[in-house]
Every structure is written in C-alpha cells, then in structure tokens.
Write a protein that holds these residues in place. Structure first.
Motif, mmCIF file in Angstrom:
data_model
loop_
_atom_site.group_PDB
_atom_site.id
_atom_site.type_symbol
_atom_site.label_atom_id
_atom_site.label_comp_id
_atom_site.label_asym_id
_atom_site.label_seq_id
_atom_site.Cartn_x
_atom_site.Cartn_y
_atom_site.Cartn_z
ATOM 1 N N THR A 75 42.358 -80.629 -67.079
ATOM 2 C CA THR A 75 42.016 -80.518 -65.667
ATOM 3 C C THR A 75 41.652 -81.887 -65.119
ATOM 4 N N ILE A 76 41.673 -81.994 -63.809
ATOM 5 C CA ILE A 76 41.339 -83.246 -63.132
ATOM 6 C C ILE A 76 40.041 -83.042 -62.376
ATOM 7 N N ALA A 77 39.094 -83.953 -62.601
ATOM 8 C CA ALA A 77 37.793 -83.892 -61.929
ATOM 9 C C ALA A 77 37.157 -85.279 -62.006
ATOM 10 N N ASN A 78 36.265 -85.572 -61.110
ATOM 11 C CA ASN A 78 35.540 -86.845 -61.126
ATOM 12 C C ASN A 78 36.471 -88.055 -61.147
ATOM 13 N N GLY A 79 37.662 -87.937 -60.568
ATOM 14 C CA GLY A 79 38.587 -89.057 -60.517
ATOM 15 C C GLY A 79 39.299 -89.349 -61.823
ATOM 16 N N ALA A 124 42.817 -88.728 -55.219
ATOM 17 C CA ALA A 124 42.765 -87.535 -54.369
ATOM 18 C C ALA A 124 42.777 -86.308 -55.277
ATOM 19 N N ASP A 125 41.970 -85.326 -54.925
ATOM 20 C CA ASP A 125 41.926 -84.103 -55.726
ATOM 21 C C ASP A 125 43.212 -83.313 -55.528
#
Length: 151
Positions: A75-79, A124-125
C-alpha cells in the motif's frame, strides 16, 4: 522508515489501515506456484500485528491462501510504498452482516518494509472511484468495514 524492517505495523502506518484504501495483495498461485497479484480496497488493521481484508469468498486469492499462506500486501501511505508480509488464513468463510459472499482474511504481520526506490517519494495519494451506483457503493463499503471491525 527507509531501509528498516519492522516486525509490526508502525504508529505512522496504523491510521491509513483503519479505512478503505487501495492496496495490492500478492499470493502464491495454487496451480502455477508463481506470483498472483490483485488489487483490493477493503483493508483494516485491528492491531499492530494483524491485517484483515475482505474478498469474494470464491476468489482465487482464497484458494491460493488455502494452499500457501505466504502473502504480501502493498500500500501507499506517508509518501512512500509499504510492503507488508506475513502468513494469511481464512478468518471467516462468510463475513457476517454484508450482502455479498465475502471471505475475511487475516494476515499475521511478520515484516513491514518501506520499498520506495531511493531518493523519491509519492507526491499525490492514489484515488479511485466506484463505477457503479455511488449510494450503493458507500453503503456496501460501510457494511464491509463495520463487519471487519466487529470480527
């Protein structure tokens, strides 16, 4: 967290795993023994050592986990991009209080890695839209997330 391996979900990652979000789940295909990757969105971390996700209980993901419990959720989080590996098992064949035939999968977290390539960050999220009735999608998302929180 770059270049570190954590044995559990970190404090900075937990808030991102308390709601529906885009993630991928990699399993070992039960027929080919090769990698199998799917996009999922119903993800929930009840604590720092466990991740839940819900998928159609007839999914190949479920069959793969029954044959080989090794999984990686990305997953993608916190850049950045996180790779969360562990052993999965079927917590419930049918997730109660949902209108679909969803299985609840639990992952016992073994390692959390920041796998973003050197010298970069996500600026960008990731966002996505449901392509069916918006009200029905929101209702279903609430039902699934609430059911996972009760499990």
């Amino acid at each position: 967290m770059a270049n570190q391996v954590e044995q559990q979900l970190t404090e900075e990652l937990m808030p991102f795993l308390q709601k529906e979000r885009y993630a991928t789940i990699a399993t070992v295909d039960f027929e080919t023994n090769g990698p199998n990757v799917n996009a999922i969105s119903w993800v929930y971390a009840p604590d720092h050592n466990t991740l839940y996700f819900a998928v159609d209980n007839r999914s190949r993901i479920v069959q793969n986990i029954k044959h080989n419990p090794n999984v990686v959720l990305t997953t993608i989080a916190n850049g950045t991009t996180y790779s969360i590996s562990g052993k999965a098992h079927i917590k419930a064949e049918k997730l109660e209080d949902t209108p679909l035939k969803l299985g609840l999968i639990a992952i016992d977290v073994e390692a959390v890695r920041d796998v973003m390539f050197y010298g970069s960050k996500i600026s960008a999220d990731i966002s996505y839209e449901k392509t069916y009735d918006q009200n029905a999608a929101e209702k279903l998302d609430r039902q699934v997330m609430d059911a996972m929180k009760k499990a």
